[in-house]
Design a protein around this motif. Sequence first.
Motif, PDB file in Angstrom:
ATOM      1  N   GLY A  66      34.904  44.118  46.684  1.00 15.50           N
ATOM      2  CA  GLY A  66      35.303  44.948  45.542  1.00 15.50           C
ATOM      3  C   GLY A  66      35.104  46.422  45.834  1.00 15.50           C
ATOM      4  N   THR A 113      38.299  48.920  46.363  1.00 18.98           N
ATOM      5  CA  THR A 113      38.389  50.029  45.415  1.00 18.98           C
ATOM      6  C   THR A 113      38.388  51.366  46.158  1.00 18.98           C
ATOM      7  N   LEU A 136      41.589  53.933  46.214  1.00 18.76           N
ATOM      8  CA  LEU A 136      41.466  55.260  45.617  1.00 18.76           C
ATOM      9  C   LEU A 136      41.321  56.367  46.658  1.00 18.76           C
ATOM     10  N   CYS A 151      46.207  46.564  46.558  1.00 12.15           N
ATOM     11  CA  CYS A 151      44.820  46.795  46.979  1.00 12.15           C
ATOM     12  C   CYS A 151      43.921  46.984  45.755  1.00 12.15           C
ATOM     13  N   LEU A 152      44.366  47.797  44.810  1.00  9.87           N
ATOM     14  CA  LEU A 152      43.575  47.987  43.594  1.00  9.87           C
ATOM     15  C   LEU A 152      43.503  46.709  42.767  1.00  9.87           C
ATOM     16  N   GLY A 196      40.989  44.501  44.379  1.00  8.45           N
ATOM     17  CA  GLY A 196      39.658  45.032  44.064  1.00  8.45           C
ATOM     18  C   GLY A 196      39.237  44.676  42.651  1.00  8.45           C
ATOM     19  N   LEU A 197      40.170  44.763  41.714  1.00  8.35           N
ATOM     20  CA  LEU A 197      39.877  44.405  40.333  1.00  8.35           C
ATOM     21  C   LEU A 197      39.531  42.922  40.202  1.00  8.35           C
ATOM     22  N   TRP A 211      35.968  42.519  41.517  1.00 10.31           N
ATOM     23  CA  TRP A 211      34.972  43.008  40.552  1.00 10.31           C
ATOM     24  C   TRP A 211      34.840  42.068  39.365  1.00 10.31           C
TER      25      TRP A 211
END
Length: 139
Positions: free
Chosen positions: A84, A88, A92, A118-119, A122-123, A126
């Motif tokens: 995560g 992230t 970013l 990718c985001l 990551g979400l 998380w």
Amino acid sequence: MNVPKEVILDLLPVYLAGEASPATRAWLDEYLAQDSELTEELRRIQAEGFHHATLPPAVPELELRSLQRTRRTMTQLRWLFGMGMALTAIGLSVEIKLRPEVHVRLLLLGYPEQLAPCLAAGLVCWTAYFLLRRRLRVG
């Protein structure tokens, strides 16, 4: 001293097992001298045998299985946290100008079409991390 009966009942297993401190033992003896109903109940418990009121010994196989499940969950938490954090940070990431002639381009700067996946990944990491951590605390 006004002590709730629940406090006395919480201390009784320690008292009956003989693990109470001398001050606690003396205090409970004084309390039991004043409460005849609780004293009779205590005598009945001692006559039946206090070992019925305690928990049975743990089964080694169940303890080992519980330990392995906890270790597996902690490993999953570590991996989810790391993934995560990495996804992230990569999602970013931006171009960093250290000096006018030096540019550091991070992985996805030139590929904006990969930013959303990718985001999103990551979400997902998380979300899984926080749900697993919550389940570990509750259960």
